[in-house]
Design an enzyme around this catalytic site. Structure first.
Site, PDB file in Angstrom:
ATOM      1  N   TYR A  39      14.264   0.141  -2.458  1.00  0.00           N
ATOM      2  CA  TYR A  39      14.989  -0.815  -1.629  1.00  0.00           C
ATOM      3  C   TYR A  39      16.378  -0.288  -1.273  1.00  0.00           C
ATOM      4  O   TYR A  39      17.324  -1.046  -1.081  1.00  0.00           O
ATOM      5  CB  TYR A  39      15.095  -2.177  -2.333  1.00  0.00           C
ATOM      6  CG  TYR A  39      13.746  -2.847  -2.577  1.00  0.00           C
ATOM      7  CD1 TYR A  39      12.557  -2.250  -2.169  1.00  0.00           C
ATOM      8  CD2 TYR A  39      13.655  -4.080  -3.191  1.00  0.00           C
ATOM      9  CE1 TYR A  39      11.328  -2.859  -2.386  1.00  0.00           C
ATOM     10  CE2 TYR A  39      12.429  -4.701  -3.413  1.00  0.00           C
ATOM     11  CZ  TYR A  39      11.272  -4.077  -3.012  1.00  0.00           C
ATOM     12  OH  TYR A  39      10.059  -4.679  -3.224  1.00  0.00           O
ATOM     13  N   ASP A  67       0.834   1.325 -13.110  1.00  0.00           N
ATOM     14  CA  ASP A  67      -0.513   0.816 -12.795  1.00  0.00           C
ATOM     15  C   ASP A  67      -1.175   0.250 -14.042  1.00  0.00           C
ATOM     16  O   ASP A  67      -1.835  -0.799 -14.004  1.00  0.00           O
ATOM     17  CB  ASP A  67      -1.378   1.895 -12.122  1.00  0.00           C
ATOM     18  CG  ASP A  67      -1.222   3.275 -12.744  1.00  0.00           C
ATOM     19  OD1 ASP A  67      -0.373   3.438 -13.651  1.00  0.00           O
ATOM     20  OD2 ASP A  67      -1.955   4.194 -12.337  1.00  0.00           O
ATOM     21  N   ASP A 105       6.293 -10.914  -9.971  1.00  0.00           N
ATOM     22  CA  ASP A 105       5.483 -11.917  -9.261  1.00  0.00           C
ATOM     23  C   ASP A 105       4.116 -12.058  -9.934  1.00  0.00           C
ATOM     24  O   ASP A 105       3.604 -13.165 -10.104  1.00  0.00           O
ATOM     25  CB  ASP A 105       5.278 -11.517  -7.793  1.00  0.00           C
ATOM     26  CG  ASP A 105       6.417 -11.993  -6.900  1.00  0.00           C
ATOM     27  OD1 ASP A 105       7.503 -12.283  -7.438  1.00  0.00           O
ATOM     28  OD2 ASP A 105       6.227 -12.081  -5.676  1.00  0.00           O
ATOM     29  N   ASP A 149       9.711  -5.948  -8.787  1.00  0.00           N
ATOM     30  CA  ASP A 149       9.425  -7.014  -7.824  1.00  0.00           C
ATOM     31  C   ASP A 149       7.954  -7.418  -7.934  1.00  0.00           C
ATOM     32  O   ASP A 149       7.607  -8.602  -8.057  1.00  0.00           O
ATOM     33  CB  ASP A 149       9.750  -6.491  -6.412  1.00  0.00           C
ATOM     34  CG  ASP A 149       9.775  -7.586  -5.364  1.00  0.00           C
ATOM     35  OD1 ASP A 149       9.601  -8.764  -5.717  1.00  0.00           O
ATOM     36  OD2 ASP A 149       9.964  -7.254  -4.183  1.00  0.00           O
ATOM     37  N   LYS A 189       6.433   5.672 -13.386  1.00  0.00           N
ATOM     38  CA  LYS A 189       5.273   6.453 -12.940  1.00  0.00           C
ATOM     39  C   LYS A 189       5.715   7.912 -12.899  1.00  0.00           C
ATOM     40  O   LYS A 189       5.628   8.600 -11.881  1.00  0.00           O
ATOM     41  CB  LYS A 189       4.811   5.927 -11.565  1.00  0.00           C
ATOM     42  CG  LYS A 189       3.533   6.536 -11.037  1.00  0.00           C
ATOM     43  CD  LYS A 189       2.271   5.981 -11.659  1.00  0.00           C
ATOM     44  CE  LYS A 189       1.053   6.705 -11.106  1.00  0.00           C
ATOM     45  NZ  LYS A 189      -0.219   6.250 -11.713  1.00  0.00           N
TER      46      LYS A 189
HETATM   47 MG    MG Z   1       9.414 -10.974  -4.707  1.00  0.00          MG
END
Ligand code: MG
Ligand code: NAI
Length: 346
Positions: free
Chosen positions: A131, A216, A244, A240, A183
């Site tokens: 981001y 993963d 969620d 993020d 990762k």
């Molecule tokens: Mg979100």
């Protein structure tokens, strides 16, 4: 008497509906506290409404109000479609105040949509990674985009402060394990740096085990055996997505709360958006915002009030005092009325 200056940013859609309930509950907590505490509120404009009224979704005066407050409680905003140069006021706030910690607790709630025995705190790096907003494209001779690049920026400084924050949280709360998610087998440079910094930070916490997990695998383990996790710390995009995912283990959007924490200030907000489909219908579940207020109380050091609030919310849920998203038929205000009654009785 201890006074707390709180900045309140209701925002758009159901934002003002749930925020007004949180203010009622905060006032009840102040009234019923064993300490003498007072909350002073300063309201600020933010979001699409602020843009329509003032031409800016994040006005200067709002930044000033957040800056001078002890903490901020934020509702939700609407992202308007197709306004060029409109930039997200939440991302703006995170950047302006360098709120490098995104805190997302996932704790079992007394409701059939929540699994039992889950108490996971996710720390997501909030300022860089994928981001970074550093992007560019190549175009062919006709101006057609042929290649698009987003830079994934990981710095030692930002990695260190988020990982240290997670370990400090574990230490304060007597938690014996921190899971560092990356990762590094593929993203050798960026995740490699995050991993090396994590190993360095962990050296300072001999009583806490640092577990490494590839992202993963973590996504899979969160579904397979979520009880194994206590604290997770990871980079921006991974955090993020994983947060969620984890919120769905404990009931989803109506109850998901979060904090954005920096060195100088902190902003607490429900995870959900402005929910235009239910705005004005008194259906919004206030619990995500009340749990965000609970995180704010913890942050202010008001641990007794924070615990009282969490217990009252759980008790109201056990008594089936629920909005329609959780299968109940109460309004936003009725759910809050019940929580307030429980607080006054306790
Ligand atoms: Mg979100
Ligand atoms: P949303 O979170 O607003 O709604 C998704 C679904 O969940 C809707 O069906 C909604 O009714 C329901 N829902 C959300 N919160 C609820 C609550 N407290 N009680 C009961 N039901 C609830 O996400 P959506 O629809 O994708 O976005 C709507 C607007 O919100 C968009 O403009 C989006 O950009 C913005 N948004 C803002 C966020 C923020 O302010 N932090 C986060 C996510 C979206």
């Amino acid at each position: 008497m201890t006074e707390y200056n709180l900045c309140i940013l209701p925002g758009d859609g159901i934002g003002p509906e749930v925020i007004q309930e949180a203010v009622r509950v905060l006032n009840t907590l102040a009234e019923t506290s064993n300490e003498i505490i007072e909350f002073n509120y300063t309201y600020g404009d933010i979001g699409y409404g602020a843009y329509q009224k003032l031409g800016n979704p994040l006005p200067e005066e709002t930044l000033e109000k957040v800056k001078t407050a002890d903490a901020t409680l934020f509702g939700a905003v609407t992202t308007p479609p197709n306004i060029p140069n409109y930039s997200s006021p939440i991302l703006g706030l995170r950047k302006h105040f360098d709120l490098f910690v995104n805190l997302r607790p996932c704790v079992s709630m007394p409701h059939p949509t929540s699994k039992d025995n889950i108490n996971i705190t996710i720390f997501r790096e909030n300022t860089e990674g994928l981001y970074s907003k550093v992007e560019h494209v190549d175009k062919d001779e006709n101006g057609v985009v042929t290649r698009a690049v987003t830079e994934r920026i990981i710095t030692r400084k930002s990695s260190e402060r988020i990982i240290r924050h997670a370990f400090e949280y574990a230490k304060t709360n007597n938690i014996s394990k921190v899971t560092v998610v990356h990762k590094a087998n593929v993203l050798r440079e960026t995740c490699g740096l995050f991993r090396v910094v994590a190993q360095e930070v962990a050296q300072n916490y001999q009583d806490i085990e640092m577990q490494e997990m590839l992202v993963d695998n973590c996504a899979m383990q969160l579904i397979r055996a979520p009880e194994q996790f206590q604290v997770i710390v990871t980079t921006n995009l991974f955090g993020d997505i994983l947060s969620d995912e984890a919120s769905m283990l404990v009931g989803g959007l109506g109850m998901a709360c979060s904090g954005n924490i920096g060195t100088d200030t902190a902003i607490f907000e429900p995870v959900h958006g402005s929910a235009p489909d239910i705005t004005g219908q008194e259906k919004a579940n206030p619990i995500a915002t009340l749990l965000s207020a609970k995180l704010m109380l913890d942050h202010l050091g008001l641990t007794n009030e924070a615990n009282k609030l969490e217990n009252a919310i759980k008790k109201a849920m056990q008594n089936n005092m629920l909005t329609p998203d959780l299968g109940g038929n109460l309004t936003t205000a009725q759910v809050t009325d019940n929580i307030i009654r429980i607080l006054k009785e306790s």
